[in-house]
Each structure stands twice: as structure tokens, then as C-alpha cells.
Design a protein around this motif. Structure first.
Motif, PDB file in Angstrom:
ATOM      1  N   UNK A  36       6.924  72.159  -2.121  1.00 51.67           N
ATOM      2  CA  UNK A  36       6.110  71.443  -2.287  1.00 51.67           C
ATOM      3  C   UNK A  36       6.765  70.078  -1.358  1.00 51.67           C
ATOM      4  N   UNK A  37       8.141  69.664  -2.216  1.00 54.36           N
ATOM      5  CA  UNK A  37       8.416  68.395  -1.500  1.00 54.36           C
ATOM      6  C   UNK A  37       8.347  67.750  -0.449  1.00 54.36           C
ATOM      7  N   UNK A  41       6.877  64.933   0.815  1.00 52.29           N
ATOM      8  CA  UNK A  41       7.519  63.306   1.877  1.00 52.29           C
ATOM      9  C   UNK A  41       6.974  62.823   2.430  1.00 52.29           C
ATOM     10  N   UNK A  42       6.741  64.138   3.409  1.00 56.04           N
ATOM     11  CA  UNK A  42       5.816  63.915   4.380  1.00 56.04           C
ATOM     12  C   UNK A  42       4.430  63.160   4.693  1.00 56.04           C
ATOM     13  N   UNK A  43       3.391  62.989   3.166  1.00 52.95           N
ATOM     14  CA  UNK A  43       2.793  62.343   2.845  1.00 52.95           C
ATOM     15  C   UNK A  43       2.735  61.362   2.652  1.00 52.95           C
ATOM     16  N   UNK A  49       3.668  54.188   5.807  1.00 47.84           N
ATOM     17  CA  UNK A  49       3.581  53.772   7.186  1.00 47.84           C
ATOM     18  C   UNK A  49       1.560  52.968   6.847  1.00 47.84           C
ATOM     19  N   UNK A  50       1.071  53.564   6.925  1.00 56.04           N
ATOM     20  CA  UNK A  50      -0.244  53.044   6.734  1.00 56.04           C
ATOM     21  C   UNK A  50      -0.409  51.300   6.019  1.00 56.04           C
ATOM     22  N   UNK A  51      -0.188  51.128   4.636  1.00 51.58           N
ATOM     23  CA  UNK A  51       0.910  49.888   3.752  1.00 51.58           C
ATOM     24  C   UNK A  51       0.560  49.236   4.589  1.00 51.58           C
ATOM     25  N   UNK A  52       2.435  49.848   5.725  1.00 55.80           N
ATOM     26  CA  UNK A  52       2.759  48.966   6.626  1.00 55.80           C
ATOM     27  C   UNK A  52       1.911  48.276   7.088  1.00 55.80           C
TER      28      UNK A  52
END
Length: 69
Positions: A36-37, A41-43, A49-52
Motif C-alpha cells: 500500500x505504501x 508513493x507512486x501515486x 509531477x502533475x502539479x509541477x
């Protein structure tokens, strides 16, 4: 005397068996949480990345106070 020792050994063996099962269950929980972690972490990496990318495309406005202040 022998019966009490046998009963004590049986009790200890039963206790150990329960502990072994508990350890196995806890290990399964830990492994599931690790997965789950990793997934989270991948999400999170993708979201960051999308925010950047969005910030690069449309930079945020300055936090200057409005002119009437």
C-alpha cells in the motif's frame, strides 16, 4: 507428576502455536501495508509531477496584497 509435566508441555506447545500464527498474520499485514505504501508513493510522485507541470504552464500569482491595502 508426569501428567502435570505433560499438561504443561501441551500448554506451552499450544501457546507457541498461537504465537506462530499471530506472527504469520502480523507479517501478512506488514507485507500488505508495504505494498500500500509503495502504491501510494507512486501515486504521490505522479501527482507531484502533475502539479509541477501545471505550475510551469500557469505560474501561481504573487501573494502581494491587493492595491486597496
Amino acid at each position: 507428576m508426569i501428567d502435570s509435566q505433560a499438561a504443561r508441555i501441551d500448554s506451552l506447545e499450544s501457546h507457541i502455536a498461537h504465537q506462530d500464527r499471530t506472527i504469520e498474520e502480523l507479517n501478512e499485514v506488514v507485507l500488505a501495508q508495504r505494498e500500500d505504501i509503495r502504491r501510494l508513493e507512486r501515486r504521490l510522485d505522479k501527482l507531484m509531477s502533475r502539479v509541477a507541470t501545471l505550475e510551469d504552464q500557469a505560474p501561481l500569482p504573487d501573494n502581494a496584497p491587493p492595491p486597496h491595502y
